[in-house]
Design a protein around this motif. Structure first.
Motif, PDB file in Angstrom:
ATOM      1  N   PHE A 179       0.845  -1.191   0.000  1.00 29.44           N
ATOM      2  CA  PHE A 179       0.000   0.000   0.000  1.00 29.44           C
ATOM      3  C   PHE A 179       0.882   1.244   0.000  1.00 29.44           C
ATOM      4  N   PHE A 180       0.268   2.347  -0.400  1.00 24.18           N
ATOM      5  CA  PHE A 180       0.972   3.625  -0.449  1.00 24.18           C
ATOM      6  C   PHE A 180       0.562   4.504   0.727  1.00 24.18           C
ATOM      7  N   GLN A 181       1.536   5.217   1.263  1.00 28.81           N
ATOM      8  CA  GLN A 181       1.279   6.282   2.223  1.00 28.81           C
ATOM      9  C   GLN A 181       1.756   7.594   1.600  1.00 28.81           C
ATOM     10  N   SER A 182       0.942   8.623   1.718  1.00 30.23           N
ATOM     11  CA  SER A 182       1.249   9.902   1.076  1.00 30.23           C
ATOM     12  C   SER A 182       1.960  10.847   2.037  1.00 30.23           C
ATOM     13  N   LYS A 183       3.053  11.443   1.557  1.00 30.76           N
ATOM     14  CA  LYS A 183       3.721  12.520   2.275  1.00 30.76           C
ATOM     15  C   LYS A 183       3.574  13.776   1.420  1.00 30.76           C
ATOM     16  N   LYS A 184       2.433  14.441   1.597  1.00 32.27           N
ATOM     17  CA  LYS A 184       2.092  15.563   0.716  1.00 32.27           C
ATOM     18  C   LYS A 184       3.125  16.677   0.788  1.00 32.27           C
ATOM     19  N   LYS A 185       3.669  16.880   1.981  1.00 31.32           N
ATOM     20  CA  LYS A 185       4.625  17.977   2.156  1.00 31.32           C
ATOM     21  C   LYS A 185       5.846  17.784   1.267  1.00 31.32           C
ATOM     22  N   ASP A 186       6.278  16.525   1.123  1.00 30.25           N
ATOM     23  CA  ASP A 186       7.454  16.223   0.308  1.00 30.25           C
ATOM     24  C   ASP A 186       7.092  15.782  -1.108  1.00 30.25           C
ATOM     25  N   ASN A 187       5.789  15.782  -1.414  1.00 33.13           N
ATOM     26  CA  ASN A 187       5.311  15.300  -2.717  1.00 33.13           C
ATOM     27  C   ASN A 187       5.859  13.888  -2.992  1.00 33.13           C
ATOM     28  N   LYS A 188       5.710  13.039  -1.978  1.00 32.24           N
ATOM     29  CA  LYS A 188       6.294  11.702  -2.040  1.00 32.24           C
ATOM     30  C   LYS A 188       5.257  10.665  -1.636  1.00 32.24           C
ATOM     31  N   LEU A 189       5.322   9.515  -2.282  1.00 33.68           N
ATOM     32  CA  LEU A 189       4.536   8.360  -1.883  1.00 33.68           C
ATOM     33  C   LEU A 189       5.485   7.310  -1.331  1.00 33.68           C
ATOM     34  N   VAL A 190       5.157   6.766  -0.180  1.00 33.79           N
ATOM     35  CA  VAL A 190       5.942   5.692   0.420  1.00 33.79           C
ATOM     36  C   VAL A 190       5.187   4.387   0.208  1.00 33.79           C
ATOM     37  N   TYR A 191       5.840   3.440  -0.441  1.00 34.72           N
ATOM     38  CA  TYR A 191       5.226   2.140  -0.701  1.00 34.72           C
ATOM     39  C   TYR A 191       5.733   1.144   0.334  1.00 34.72           C
ATOM     40  N   ARG A 192       4.816   0.546   1.063  1.00 37.89           N
ATOM     41  CA  ARG A 192       5.157  -0.462   2.068  1.00 37.89           C
ATOM     42  C   ARG A 192       4.515  -1.788   1.683  1.00 37.89           C
ATOM     43  N   SER A 193       5.187  -2.865   1.989  1.00 39.29           N
ATOM     44  CA  SER A 193       4.658  -4.174   1.623  1.00 39.29           C
ATOM     45  C   SER A 193       4.901  -5.181   2.738  1.00 39.29           C
ATOM     46  N   LYS A 194       4.188  -6.271   2.630  1.00 35.27           N
ATOM     47  CA  LYS A 194       4.291  -7.335   3.625  1.00 35.27           C
ATOM     48  C   LYS A 194       4.019  -8.661   2.932  1.00 35.27           C
ATOM     49  N   ILE A 195       4.719  -9.693   3.364  1.00 41.20           N
ATOM     50  CA  ILE A 195       4.474 -11.034   2.835  1.00 41.20           C
ATOM     51  C   ILE A 195       3.972 -11.917   3.971  1.00 41.20           C
ATOM     52  N   ILE A 196       2.934 -12.681   3.698  1.00 46.49           N
ATOM     53  CA  ILE A 196       2.393 -13.637   4.663  1.00 46.49           C
ATOM     54  C   ILE A 196       2.593 -15.021   4.068  1.00 46.49           C
ATOM     55  N   ALA A 197       3.374 -15.844   4.727  1.00 41.96           N
ATOM     56  CA  ALA A 197       3.659 -17.182   4.208  1.00 41.96           C
ATOM     57  C   ALA A 197       3.657 -18.172   5.360  1.00 41.96           C
ATOM     58  N   ASP A 198       3.066 -19.323   5.125  1.00 37.19           N
ATOM     59  CA  ASP A 198       2.971 -20.322   6.181  1.00 37.19           C
ATOM     60  C   ASP A 198       2.670 -21.666   5.542  1.00 37.19           C
ATOM     61  N   GLY A 199       3.365 -22.716   5.951  1.00 37.97           N
ATOM     62  CA  GLY A 199       3.072 -24.047   5.456  1.00 37.97           C
ATOM     63  C   GLY A 199       1.694 -24.520   5.867  1.00 37.97           C
ATOM     64  N   ASN A 200       1.154 -23.932   6.932  1.00 33.86           N
ATOM     65  CA  ASN A 200      -0.201 -24.220   7.384  1.00 33.86           C
ATOM     66  C   ASN A 200      -1.127 -23.178   6.766  1.00 33.86           C
ATOM     67  N   GLU A 201      -1.893 -23.584   5.756  1.00 35.07           N
ATOM     68  CA  GLU A 201      -2.718 -22.615   5.029  1.00 35.07           C
ATOM     69  C   GLU A 201      -3.709 -21.909   5.943  1.00 35.07           C
ATOM     70  N   ARG A 202      -4.287 -22.616   6.888  1.00 38.81           N
ATOM     71  CA  ARG A 202      -5.296 -22.000   7.752  1.00 38.81           C
ATOM     72  C   ARG A 202      -4.697 -20.849   8.558  1.00 38.81           C
ATOM     73  N   GLU A 203      -3.498 -21.038   9.073  1.00 36.79           N
ATOM     74  CA  GLU A 203      -2.848 -19.969   9.836  1.00 36.79           C
ATOM     75  C   GLU A 203      -2.548 -18.773   8.943  1.00 36.79           C
ATOM     76  N   LEU A 204      -2.108 -19.044   7.732  1.00 34.02           N
ATOM     77  CA  LEU A 204      -1.846 -17.971   6.766  1.00 34.02           C
ATOM     78  C   LEU A 204      -3.116 -17.171   6.503  1.00 34.02           C
ATOM     79  N   LEU A 205      -4.225 -17.864   6.249  1.00 35.19           N
ATOM     80  CA  LEU A 205      -5.475 -17.183   5.918  1.00 35.19           C
ATOM     81  C   LEU A 205      -6.062 -16.452   7.117  1.00 35.19           C
ATOM     82  N   LEU A 206      -5.844 -16.964   8.316  1.00 29.98           N
ATOM     83  CA  LEU A 206      -6.294 -16.259   9.519  1.00 29.98           C
ATOM     84  C   LEU A 206      -5.548 -14.932   9.675  1.00 29.98           C
ATOM     85  N   GLU A 207      -4.249 -14.950   9.402  1.00 28.26           N
ATOM     86  CA  GLU A 207      -3.472 -13.708   9.483  1.00 28.26           C
ATOM     87  C   GLU A 207      -3.929 -12.709   8.428  1.00 28.26           C
ATOM     88  N   LEU A 208      -4.160 -13.203   7.220  1.00 26.48           N
ATOM     89  CA  LEU A 208      -4.662 -12.330   6.157  1.00 26.48           C
ATOM     90  C   LEU A 208      -6.046 -11.800   6.506  1.00 26.48           C
TER      91      LEU A 208
END
Length: 249
Positions: free
Chosen positions: A76-105
């Motif tokens: 997702f993007f976060q806007s820093k209007k003062k600096d005319n900048k967008l900060v892009y942040r990301s996250k990965i959710i991975a788990d061999g147990n699909e149910r735990e992965l989907l619960l986190e998501l």
């Protein structure tokens, strides 16, 4: 412009990677084996004499009834209007147990009223997640609850659909859009057809996670390319958050 930045902050870019629910066809529940053989008859275009189950390893992962989610990348993007900048942040959710992965998501998707955006998400990512959550006994998070909603009430965006401009005959790969917009490729070392091999035969979830995150970032950049901004706008990519858990069978 201010409205665009405010709306942009509500968009969660998303990509999922999937694998067959078991490594081998013979390990599948017998009832599901019967159903896969019926499915195979519909999707087989060559070598009709091949043994039943021969397509399972290569094709089962794209069908939610015979596959599972092994990682989900979000950004997702976060806007820093003062600096005319967008900060892009990301996250990965991975788990061999699909149910735990989907619960986190599920918890992440319920955190706010996200607008979800994926490439071909309306045909693949969003329905796949819905089906696997229900199979795992998980209530659908609010952004994935579309039953009974009017089309304009469903907060789903799809970069492939946006690129169609009403042309429903046309399928456009993410890599093609990245190429025409001059966005670096996400297909370094692996592509979607190789995920099952990387997961089961190479036991290389890290490679899959990196590929998934690159796809999310490419999707986000394509979305931005479809909404041209002032030349002075800059995008900063920050370090990815990783909720890594070891691969479990």
């Amino acid at each position: 412009m201010a409205d665009f930045f405010e709306q942009l902050g509500d968009i969660l870019f998303l990509d999922i990677e999937t694998a067959s629910v078991t490594e081998k066809f013979e390990e599948l529940d017998p009832r599901l084996q019967e159903e896969w053989i019926k499915k195979e008859r519909l999707i087989r275009t060559e070598n009709p004499t091949e043994s039943p189950g021969s397509l399972f390893f290569d094709r089962a992962g794209i069908h939610a009834e015979f596959g599972k989610v092994i990682c989900v990348g979000v950004g997702f993007f976060q806007s820093k209007k003062k600096d005319n900048k967008l900060v892009y942040r990301s996250k990965i959710i991975a788990d061999g147990n699909e149910r735990e992965l989907l619960l986190e998501l599920n918890a992440l998707l319920n955190r706010k009223k996200w607008v979800l955006c994926a490439h071909n998400g309306k045909e693949f990512d969003f329905p796949y997640l819905c089906r696997r959550m229900l199979i795992q006994g998980i209530p659908l998070p609010e952004p994935l609850q579309i039953a009974g909603k009017k089309p304009w009430e469903v907060r789903h965006l799809d970069t492939m659909e946006l690129w169609k401009f009403g042309d429903y005959k046309h399928y456009t790969r993410l890599e093609l859009l990245a190429a025409v917009f001059g966005i670096p490729t996400s297909k370094e070392g692996i592509d979607g057809s190789q995920v099952n091999t990387a997961y089961y035969l190479e036991n290389d979830l890290e490679k899959i996670k990196k590929y998934c995150l690159r796809d999310v970032e490419v999707t986000a950049r394509i979305f931005m390319a479809m909404h041209p901004q002032p030349d002075e706008l800059t995008i900063e990519i920050v370090e990815t958050k990783d909720s890594k858990k070891d691969h479990e069978d």
